[in-house]
Scaffold this active site. Structure first.
Site, PDB file in Angstrom:
ATOM      1  N   TYR A  76      39.977   3.983  65.929  1.00  0.00           N
ATOM      2  CA  TYR A  76      39.353   4.777  66.994  1.00  0.00           C
ATOM      3  C   TYR A  76      37.927   4.332  67.307  1.00  0.00           C
ATOM      4  CZ  TYR A  76      42.974   8.435  66.794  1.00  0.00           C
ATOM      5  OH  TYR A  76      44.148   9.135  66.855  1.00  0.00           O
ATOM      6  N   ASP A 120      45.413  10.778  59.349  1.00  0.00           N
ATOM      7  CA  ASP A 120      46.543  10.501  58.450  1.00  0.00           C
ATOM      8  C   ASP A 120      46.558   9.091  57.891  1.00  0.00           C
ATOM      9  OD1 ASP A 120      47.638  13.037  59.457  1.00  0.00           O
ATOM     10  OD2 ASP A 120      47.990  11.867  61.280  1.00  0.00           O
ATOM     11  N   ARG A 143      22.372  36.390  43.688  1.00  0.00           N
ATOM     12  CA  ARG A 143      23.635  36.446  44.420  1.00  0.00           C
ATOM     13  C   ARG A 143      24.321  37.740  44.002  1.00  0.00           C
ATOM     14  NH1 ARG A 143      27.648  31.289  43.839  1.00  0.00           N
ATOM     15  NH2 ARG A 143      28.123  32.352  41.898  1.00  0.00           N
ATOM     16  N   ARG A 168      31.879  29.346  30.098  1.00  0.00           N
ATOM     17  CA  ARG A 168      32.733  29.297  31.291  1.00  0.00           C
ATOM     18  C   ARG A 168      32.696  27.926  31.952  1.00  0.00           C
ATOM     19  NH1 ARG A 168      29.498  33.963  32.708  1.00  0.00           N
ATOM     20  NH2 ARG A 168      28.687  32.711  34.436  1.00  0.00           N
ATOM     21  N   LYS A 186      39.415  28.644  39.283  1.00  0.00           N
ATOM     22  CA  LYS A 186      39.327  29.058  40.695  1.00  0.00           C
ATOM     23  C   LYS A 186      39.581  27.849  41.603  1.00  0.00           C
ATOM     24  CE  LYS A 186      34.320  28.387  40.572  1.00  0.00           C
ATOM     25  NZ  LYS A 186      33.017  29.044  40.402  1.00  0.00           N
ATOM     26  N   HIS A 213      25.061  34.662  35.618  1.00  0.00           N
ATOM     27  CA  HIS A 213      25.324  33.282  36.054  1.00  0.00           C
ATOM     28  C   HIS A 213      23.999  32.541  36.214  1.00  0.00           C
ATOM     29  CE1 HIS A 213      27.926  30.167  37.505  1.00  0.00           C
ATOM     30  NE2 HIS A 213      27.531  30.213  38.752  1.00  0.00           N
ATOM     31  N   CYS A 255      41.119   7.915  60.042  1.00  0.00           N
ATOM     32  CA  CYS A 255      41.865   8.818  60.928  1.00  0.00           C
ATOM     33  C   CYS A 255      42.347  10.038  60.149  1.00  0.00           C
ATOM     34  CB  CYS A 255      43.067   8.097  61.529  1.00  0.00           C
ATOM     35  SG  CYS A 255      42.679   6.469  62.211  1.00  0.00           S
TER      36      CYS A 255
HETATM   37  C1  LIG Z   1      32.519  28.498  39.174  1.00  0.00           C
HETATM   38  C2  LIG Z   1      31.906  29.321  38.123  1.00  0.00           C
HETATM   39  C3  LIG Z   1      31.738  28.805  36.825  1.00  0.00           C
HETATM   40  C4  LIG Z   1      32.023  27.365  36.467  1.00  0.00           C
HETATM   41  O1  LIG Z   1      30.966  26.557  36.907  1.00  0.00           O
HETATM   42  P1  LIG Z   1      30.941  24.977  36.587  1.00  0.00           P
HETATM   43  O2  LIG Z   1      29.622  24.550  37.089  1.00  0.00           O
HETATM   44  O3  LIG Z   1      32.076  24.391  37.351  1.00  0.00           O
HETATM   45  O4  LIG Z   1      31.111  24.843  35.131  1.00  0.00           O
HETATM   46  C5  LIG Z   1      31.267  29.659  35.855  1.00  0.00           C
HETATM   47  N1  LIG Z   1      30.955  30.945  36.145  1.00  0.00           N
HETATM   48  C6  LIG Z   1      31.071  31.467  37.388  1.00  0.00           C
HETATM   49  C7  LIG Z   1      30.700  32.885  37.636  1.00  0.00           C
HETATM   50  C8  LIG Z   1      31.549  30.673  38.418  1.00  0.00           C
HETATM   51  O5  LIG Z   1      31.671  31.196  39.644  1.00  0.00           O
END
Ligand SMILES: *Cc1c(COP(=O)(O)O)cnc(C)c1O
Length: 371
Positions: free
Chosen positions: A262, A311, A132, A218, A34, A161, A309
């Site tokens: 600046y 750039d 969540r 994951r 992602k 998660h 800045c």
């Molecule tokens: C982003 C995400 C992960 C990966 O998490 P990390 O901490 O980067 O390993 C795994 N599962 C879900 C649902 C996520 O949104």
């Protein structure tokens, strides 16, 4: 192409991936790509991961999955998160796994599948404590069982998660893991032939909780060589995948007591050479590095002086130029000679996490993929 670039080491990416694969087997690895693979370039990263055995990808939004499909990637892709039903046709058109998170999604998806005469691939998200996205198993058990029995789609995965896997106190995470294990047993007892993929572990859990692996893990941030936070007790020999570099495009001599950049936030204390680096906050070099950042030139650290800045920013090269010259490489983070400005060092200085550092490197900065 300008001198400010992000170099992506696919050798290090493969190193990190293989480390994970060897430790989690027989569980498989979903490559989390992602947010353009946390800023590294999702198409290129996905191709390398797939070439080295990854058979599932994870993204946050359908358009991220569509981008991968349009690049010819055919691996299974799960889209995390909650999505409004009017996006469902895109999931079907591009064969993306839909995360089911709410009862309101079911009727629109059922109708769509019947109309298109396709069986959608869905994964059920269960909230085991993240607070969540996801169904609450105790409350939504009957609904979850109905989802599993529905013929309009195929339940290919069930996942949850972890909210706190990087914390020193393991209590909450162990509770979440136990909860998910119990849910798995109840579903398997009721539907012994279903055999969905169960998955739970993010990077922190992969490095700390073997019992969190289930069928698939994951990893995101660790694939890119970083721990989840600067204070994480990193025991795995991960290697950073991104290095952020530029070049000196101007050197000039300033007298003592001269203001720099600046709002005159810096005054020279002596006659000194300053070097201009053509990268700024629009490239992802944070404005908080004003008077506090450091860069590497010829393997030595030099301080950022004055306001960063949009750039460009300036570094103090000192009263003698020594061996520094126009066109020399400047490392914003990464390695040079024996010095290394690590992404966790940058994250700590900016009071954030490594995720944000690589995501910040903006679209203006070309990614150079080193294979
Ligand atoms: C982003 C995400 C992960 C990966 O998490 P990390 O901490 O980067 O390993 C795994 N599962 C879900 C649902 C996520 O949104």
């Amino acid at each position: 192409m300008g001198p400010t670039r992000a170099y992506i080491s696919h050798k290090n990416l493969i190193h990190n991936l293989q480390l994970i694969q060897n430790n989690v087997a027989p569980a498989t690895v979903m490559g989390v790509v992602k947010a353009d693979a946390y800023g590294h370039g999702s198409i290129e990263v996905a191709k390398t991961l797939i070439a080295h055995g990854v058979n599932y990808l994870g993204v946050a939004f359908p358009e991220e999955g569509i981008e991968l499909r349009k690049a010819g990637i055919e691996t299974h892709i799960l889209v995390f998160g909650a999505h409004l039903p009017h996006f469902f046709p895109q999931f079907l058109d591009y064969n993306l796994d839909i995360t089911l998170t709410d009862a309101g999604q079911l009727q629109p998806l059922r109708e769509l599948c019947l109309k298109h005469k396709v069986q959608a691939r869905v994964q059920i998200k269960i909230d085991t404590g993240m607070g969540r996205v996801g169904f609450i198993f105790e409350k939504d058990r009957d609904l979850i069982f109905q989802i599993i029995e529905e013929k309009a789609w195929q339940v290919v995965g069930i996942y949850s998660h972890l909210s706190s896997a990087d914390e020193e106190d393991t209590h909450f995470t162990l509770e979440q893991i136990k909860k998910f294990q119990t849910i798995k047993e109840q579903i398997n007892h009721r539907f012994p032939d279903l055999k969905p993929i169960y998955h739970l572990a993010n990077s922190a859990a992969i490095m700390r909780f073997k019992e969190s692996y289930f069928d698939m893990v994951r990893p995101g941030v660790m694939l890119y060589g970083n721990p989840p936070s600067p204070d994480f007790d990193l025991k795995w020999p991960l290697k950073e995948v991104m290095a952020f570099k530029s070049k000196i495009t101007l050197i000039k001599k300033l007298a003592a007591n001269q203001p720099v950049s600046y709002n005159r936030r810096y005054y020279t204390t002596q006659t000194t050479y300053i070097g201009l680096v053509p990268a700024g906050y629009a490239d992802g070099y944070n404005r908080k590095f004003t008077n506090t950042g450091q860069v590497l030139i010829k393997g030595r650290r030099y301080p950022v002086i004055g306001t960063v800045c949009m750039d460009q920013f300036l570094v103090d090269l000192g009263p003698e130029l020594k061996d520094v010259a126009l066109g020399d490489e400047v490392v914003l983070f990464g390695q040079q000679g024996n010095e290394h400005i690590k992404i966790i060092e940058v994250a700590r200085k900016l009071e954030t996490i490594p995720y944000e550092i690589t995501c910040w490197v903006s679209r203006r900065v070309p990614r150079i993929h080193l294979r």
